[in-house]
Design an enzyme around this catalytic site. Structure first.
Site, mmCIF file in Angstrom:
data_model
loop_
_atom_site.group_PDB
_atom_site.id
_atom_site.type_symbol
_atom_site.label_atom_id
_atom_site.label_comp_id
_atom_site.label_asym_id
_atom_site.label_seq_id
_atom_site.Cartn_x
_atom_site.Cartn_y
_atom_site.Cartn_z
ATOM 1 C CG ASP A 69 1.870 10.321 -28.696
ATOM 2 O OD1 ASP A 69 1.951 10.463 -27.458
ATOM 3 O OD2 ASP A 69 1.659 11.258 -29.471
ATOM 4 C CB SER A 149 7.524 13.358 -9.445
ATOM 5 O OG SER A 149 8.572 14.249 -9.129
ATOM 6 C CE1 TYR A 162 7.471 16.053 -14.387
ATOM 7 C CE2 TYR A 162 8.193 16.634 -12.174
ATOM 8 C CZ TYR A 162 8.109 15.710 -13.201
ATOM 9 O OH TYR A 162 8.638 14.458 -13.047
ATOM 10 C CE LYS A 166 5.516 13.032 -13.467
ATOM 11 N NZ LYS A 166 5.353 11.737 -14.184
#
Length: 266
Positions: A69, A149, A162, A166
């Site tokens: 993990d 991203s 999100y 990034k």
């Protein structure tokens, strides 16, 4: 070109790829194997990587799989130790594992943000730490490659948190590049756009729930803005990661390259 006729720029190198069981991670692992690397496949369970491990063996490479993990620092260090022990070293670390979250800034809740940070930011941080420590202990140069991203270059509505995760990866990439440069460790990132993976299926579905748009409409809207006229494939991303992993990028560090077919321009 047949597999055996391909240029193999990283023969003899050992690469570790997180999130390797499917999607972009799988494509990266297979591309690095084709390029000559032995590969340590990391995902939540070793069993989930078995099909990818079998494909790597077809290319004549060695592969091992380990469950970890990435939000757990001890797990990440353990995965790196597994790669060194089973494959004889480590040269390339690809911190690919990550999750998406589609939610308005007004409605996002602490537990969702905490999970996103733990995986997308902390997972990269622990990967940088573990890889750098291994490279230094082994006395060899190394390459660390992080997943950012297009959302790490531009903030998009309903992808705010999100995007923040990034953007953070880009910051970690730049800082680590400076901190480890004197050890001959380069640190770069790749920034995909709209990739035809299960993650984008989930993103599109969540946009539909929030906006009332038909399922598929958000995906089509993003794809329609791509200059090259199509969604990208995991192999498109893997080709760029291959460059970052190989010798042609030896003089490149601290960068977060856009590989999105012409959607975000810098």
């Amino acid at each position: 070109m047949a597999v055996n006729d391909r240029p193999r720029p990283i023969v003899g190198k050992v690469a570790l790829v997180t999130g390797a069981a499917r999607g972009i991670g799988r494509a990266i692992a297979l591309r690095l194997a084709r390029d000559g690397a032995d590969v340590c496949l990391v995902d939540l369970s070793a069993e989930s990587c078995e099909a990818v491990r079998a494909e790597v063996v077809v290319f004549g490479g060695r592969a091992t799989a380990v469950g970890a993990d990435v939000s757990n620092r001890d797990d990440v260090f353990g995965a790196v130790e597994h790669a060194v022990r089973e494959l004889g070293g480590l040269d390339i670390m690809v911190n690919n594992a990550g999750i998406a979250m589609v939610e308005t800034i007004a409605d996002v809740r602490p537990e969702a943000v905490d999970r996103l940070w733990q995986i997308n930011i902390n997972g990269v941080l622990w990967g940088i730490q573990a890889a750098a420590a291994a490279f230094i202990e082994l006395g060899r140069p190394g390459k660390i490659i992080n997943a950012s991203s297009i959302a790490g270059h531009d903030g998009f509505p309903m992808l705010g948190c999100y995007s923040a995760s990034k953007f953070a990866v880009r910051g970690l990439t730049q800082a680590a590049a400076r901190e480890f440069a004197d050890k001959q460790i380069t640190v770069n990132a790749y920034c995909p756009g709209v990739v035809g993976t299960d993650m984008w299926v989930d993103i599109d579905r969540r946009f539909a729930e929030l906006t009332g748009a038909p399922v598929g409409a958000t995906y089509d809207k993003f794809v329609s803005g791509i200059a090259l006229g199509r969604a990208q494939t995991p192999d498109d991303v893997a080709g760029y990661v291959s460059y970052l992993a190989g010798p042609d990028s030896d003089y490149m560090t601290g960068q977060a390259g856009l590989i999105d077919g012409g959607l975000v321009f810098r």
